[in-house]
Design a protein around this motif. Structure first.
Motif, PDB file in Angstrom:
ATOM      1  N   GLU A   1       0.851  -1.193   0.000  1.00 54.14           N
ATOM      2  CA  GLU A   1       0.000   0.000   0.000  1.00 54.14           C
ATOM      3  C   GLU A   1       0.888   1.244   0.000  1.00 54.14           C
ATOM      4  OE1 GLU A   1      -3.174   0.091  -0.352  1.00 54.14           O
ATOM      5  OE2 GLU A   1      -3.623  -2.039  -0.084  1.00 54.14           O
ATOM      6  N   SER A   2       0.513   2.224  -0.800  1.00 57.22           N
ATOM      7  CA  SER A   2       1.303   3.454  -0.902  1.00 57.22           C
ATOM      8  C   SER A   2       0.710   4.585  -0.063  1.00 57.22           C
ATOM      9  CB  SER A   2       1.394   3.901  -2.367  1.00 57.22           C
ATOM     10  OG  SER A   2       0.091   4.082  -2.910  1.00 57.22           O
ATOM     11  N   GLU A   3      -0.181   4.236   0.849  1.00 58.99           N
ATOM     12  CA  GLU A   3      -0.741   5.194   1.793  1.00 58.99           C
ATOM     13  C   GLU A   3      -0.621   4.634   3.205  1.00 58.99           C
ATOM     14  OE1 GLU A   3      -4.176   7.757  -0.464  1.00 58.99           O
ATOM     15  OE2 GLU A   3      -4.742   5.771   0.285  1.00 58.99           O
ATOM     16  N   ALA A   4      -0.672   5.528   4.176  1.00 63.16           N
ATOM     17  CA  ALA A   4      -0.579   5.118   5.577  1.00 63.16           C
ATOM     18  C   ALA A   4      -1.734   5.720   6.362  1.00 63.16           C
ATOM     19  CB  ALA A   4       0.751   5.554   6.181  1.00 63.16           C
ATOM     20  N   PHE A   5      -2.186   4.973   7.358  1.00 68.25           N
ATOM     21  CA  PHE A   5      -3.217   5.484   8.258  1.00 68.25           C
ATOM     22  C   PHE A   5      -2.562   6.335   9.351  1.00 68.25           C
ATOM     23  CE2 PHE A   5      -5.874   1.839   6.790  1.00 68.25           C
ATOM     24  CZ  PHE A   5      -6.992   2.576   6.423  1.00 68.25           C
ATOM     25  N   ILE A   6      -3.227   7.424   9.701  1.00 70.03           N
ATOM     26  CA  ILE A   6      -2.811   8.272  10.815  1.00 70.03           C
ATOM     27  C   ILE A   6      -3.933   8.236  11.848  1.00 70.03           C
ATOM     28  CG2 ILE A   6      -2.100  10.563  11.550  1.00 70.03           C
ATOM     29  CD1 ILE A   6      -0.144   9.275   9.639  1.00 70.03           C
ATOM     30  N   VAL A   7      -3.617   7.723  13.027  1.00 68.87           N
ATOM     31  CA  VAL A   7      -4.619   7.564  14.083  1.00 68.87           C
ATOM     32  C   VAL A   7      -4.309   8.557  15.203  1.00 68.87           C
ATOM     33  CG1 VAL A   7      -5.769   5.948  15.628  1.00 68.87           C
ATOM     34  CG2 VAL A   7      -4.746   5.121  13.499  1.00 68.87           C
ATOM     35  N   ASP A   8      -5.275   9.393  15.508  1.00 67.67           N
ATOM     36  CA  ASP A   8      -5.082  10.436  16.528  1.00 67.67           C
ATOM     37  C   ASP A   8      -5.402   9.871  17.909  1.00 67.67           C
ATOM     38  OD1 ASP A   8      -4.842  12.673  18.034  1.00 67.67           O
ATOM     39  OD2 ASP A   8      -6.152  13.936  16.826  1.00 67.67           O
ATOM     40  N   VAL A   9      -4.373   9.541  18.655  1.00 66.68           N
ATOM     41  CA  VAL A   9      -4.543   9.052  20.032  1.00 66.68           C
ATOM     42  C   VAL A   9      -3.635   9.833  20.979  1.00 66.68           C
ATOM     43  CG1 VAL A   9      -5.213   6.728  19.321  1.00 66.68           C
ATOM     44  CG2 VAL A   9      -2.800   7.258  19.663  1.00 66.68           C
ATOM     45  N   ARG A  10      -3.217  11.009  20.571  1.00 66.03           N
ATOM     46  CA  ARG A  10      -2.221  11.749  21.347  1.00 66.03           C
ATOM     47  C   ARG A  10      -2.781  12.228  22.676  1.00 66.03           C
ATOM     48  NH1 ARG A  10      -1.780  16.683  17.004  1.00 66.03           N
ATOM     49  NH2 ARG A  10      -3.983  16.727  16.485  1.00 66.03           N
ATOM     50  N   THR A  11      -1.935  12.226  23.653  1.00 64.93           N
ATOM     51  CA  THR A  11      -2.241  12.753  24.978  1.00 64.93           C
ATOM     52  C   THR A  11      -1.010  13.509  25.456  1.00 64.93           C
ATOM     53  OG1 THR A  11      -3.683  10.873  25.455  1.00 64.93           O
ATOM     54  CG2 THR A  11      -2.963  12.205  27.322  1.00 64.93           C
ATOM     55  N   TYR A  12      -1.086  14.833  25.391  1.00 62.62           N
ATOM     56  CA  TYR A  12       0.079  15.625  25.764  1.00 62.62           C
ATOM     57  C   TYR A  12       0.198  15.711  27.284  1.00 62.62           C
ATOM     58  CZ  TYR A  12       0.232  17.231  20.913  1.00 62.62           C
ATOM     59  OH  TYR A  12       0.319  17.290  19.553  1.00 62.62           O
ATOM     60  N   PRO A  13       1.399  15.551  27.803  1.00 65.27           N
ATOM     61  CA  PRO A  13       1.577  15.732  29.251  1.00 65.27           C
ATOM     62  C   PRO A  13       1.371  17.191  29.630  1.00 65.27           C
ATOM     63  CG  PRO A  13       3.705  15.476  28.155  1.00 65.27           C
ATOM     64  CD  PRO A  13       2.655  15.209  27.118  1.00 65.27           C
ATOM     65  N   GLY A  14       0.743  17.428  30.761  1.00 67.20           N
ATOM     66  CA  GLY A  14       0.499  18.811  31.177  1.00 67.20           C
ATOM     67  C   GLY A  14      -0.342  18.858  32.434  1.00 67.20           C
TER      68      GLY A  14
END
Length: 501
Positions: free
Chosen positions: A125-138
């Protein structure tokens, strides 16, 4: 340089996972940097790779994602051979997270991963999935130390740009509120959010801010919002603040509704409000949490404190230097005894001493700050008077000016006024009354010639706008404040529905 960057061909995602892995190892340091996570799985007899930053993704979320992916083999065991060509659709349907997108270049994948998202490469596959699971420390939202109120909300912006946009959305649930994200910094790739109301804010101002931000070329934004400010308004050596900062969501939301444009910088709890005038820096949220009469009184007292912080010491110095100008009823003004140090030097030394105390208070641990205050007040102040370094009146008037500076809502403006006061003292000591008049004239001219993003700094005083100036002098009741400030050139002038006019 920007055109050269755009012309440079970006590497696309390869259908061969080994090529992608080699790129990630060289570009990001997979296998070298301990905080770069990597997992390889076999799904429906095809290989997939996951890349993520361990510090910006929660472990339970990653484990849940891996479990969802491995469950695909159990869901489609018998038809694995027939479903290999549908791998993209199958994986996409099992990514039940809030935001899933696709990218086709390696640079996009790397940027997203470094922002805290998970990148999933798939074989053939020439595409990639981007999954938003970010949790910034703060930290959690709390009331800002510099903008406290007796009545009102106790939440405040944090260093997390996602939380900050949510705090704004909570107060303005309008489909026309826009949060546009831009990345700035060749190395830091800092997220910057431009917030405005689409049908209210001046599109020319929005475009100007976008263009200025997109043309910033710098390695990183270590100082966050302050760096953006210097690129945006090109302040130079002008000491007066050309943008307003706030850490209160209610203040930020109020300015959005008026037609201002906000700039949020990730890792900074301060929002940049544009455009602003001098009078934006002398208002405080507390005035709007009280009745109009009380709010007006508080505002006048604050104005008096700000005025005193700039002009009290030069005016008192004139009366000391030329006591003939004093009426009989005010003959008590002025030092009763000649000191060992000239009065003008006493004023400058005492003013600098107050600045020493302010700096020390910032760097002193909280439990020791009370002791430091006692030392400053009792030992330094009283002993300095006893030994003849300062006169009692110098300490009195310098203290009044310091209190006026502390009463200034904008920290940046209080420092600018302190610098202006010291220059006025020096000019007055040299040229007397003429020097004070010249200094005052230069002060007003400097303010009147200053512009913030093409906005006159002394509006509505210069250029004169009687209706707007009335709302500066008096805290007008909200139902009577139906129009937005004309200085922001709003596309919709009315704060309240037109049917009520």
């Amino acid at each position: 340089m920007n055109k050269q960057k755009q012309a440079k061909k970006k590497p696309t995602i390869s259908s061969d996972l080994k090529d992608n892995q080699r790129f990630m190892e060289e570009k990001v340091g997979v296998g070298t940097s301990f905080d770069v996570g990597f997992r390889q799985l076999t799904i429906l007899k095809k290989e997939i790779q996951l890349y993520y930053l361990t510090g910006l993704c929660e472990t339970p979320t990653i484990v849940e994602l891996l479990k969802k992916l491995t469950d695909i083999n159990e869901t489609y065991p018998a038809s694995a051979g027939r479903n290999k060509h549908k791998l993209t659709e199958i994986i996409g349907s099992h990514l039940v997270h809030q935001q899933v997108t696709k990218v086709s270049t390696m640079d996009e994948a790397v940027d997203q991963m470094l922002s805290g998202l998970i990148v999933i490469f798939m074989e053939d596959e020439s595409e990639a999935f981007i999954v938003d699971v970010r949790t910034y420390p703060g930290r959690s939202p709390e009331e800002p130390d510099t903008e406290k109120v007796v009545r009102g909300s106790r939440d405040g912006f944090t260093e997390n740009i996602i939380e900050n946009t949510a705090l704004t959305r909570r107060r303005i649930r309008d489909e026309r509120l826009r949060h546009e994200m831009i990345k700035v910094g060749e190395r830091s790739k800092t997220d910057i959010c431009i917030s405005y109301l689409q049908d209210v804010a001046d599109h020319g101002l929005v475009k100007l801010i976008k263009d200025e931000l997109k043309h910033i070329e710098i390695d990183g934004l270590s100082m966050a919002d302050k760096t953006i400010e210097e690129f945006l308004v090109k302040q130079g050596f002008n000491p007066f603040p050309l943008v307003r900062y706030t850490e209160r969501p209610d203040v930020a939301s109020t300015h959005l509704l008026e037609g201002h444009v906000l700039i949020m910088v990730d890792t900074s709890p301060s929002m940049i409000i544009t455009p602003t005038t001098y009078f934006h820096h002398v208002q405080h949220a507390e005035e709007y949490r009280q009745s109009p009469a009380i709010g007006t009184f508080v505002r006048w007292v604050r104005f008096l404190g700000i005025f005193s912080s700039v002009f009290l010491l030069p005016f008192w110095l004139i009366l000391v230097m030329e006591p003939d100008h004093l009426p009989a009823i005010l003959q008590f003004i002025g030092p009763n005894e000649e000191g060992n140090v000239p009065v003008v030097l006493q004023l400058i030394i005492a003013d600098i001493g107050i600045e020493f105390l302010r700096m020390a208070a910032i760097h002193t641990p909280t439990p020791l700050s009370t002791a430091m205050g006692l030392i400053a007040a009792v030992l330094i102040g009283q002993i300095a008077i006893d030994v003849g370094l300062f006169s009692a009146e110098v300490i009195l008037y310098v203290s009044i000016c310091a209190i006026g500076s502390f009463a200034t809502p904008s920290y940046e403006l209080s420092i600018a006024n302190k610098l202006s006061r010291m220059l006025l003292i020096i000019i007055t000591s040299i040229f007397g009354v003429k020097g004070m008049v010249i200094g005052f004239t230069i002060y007003i001219l400097a303010l009147s010639l200053t512009k913030s993003l093409n906005t006159p700094y002394l509006w509505p005083f210069i250029p004169f706008n009687a209706k707007a100036l009335q709302q500066i002098i008096f805290r007008v009741s909200v139902p009577l404040t139906k129009d937005r400030p004309s200085i922001v050139h709003p596309r919709n002038n009315y704060k309240q529905p037109t049917g009520k006019h």
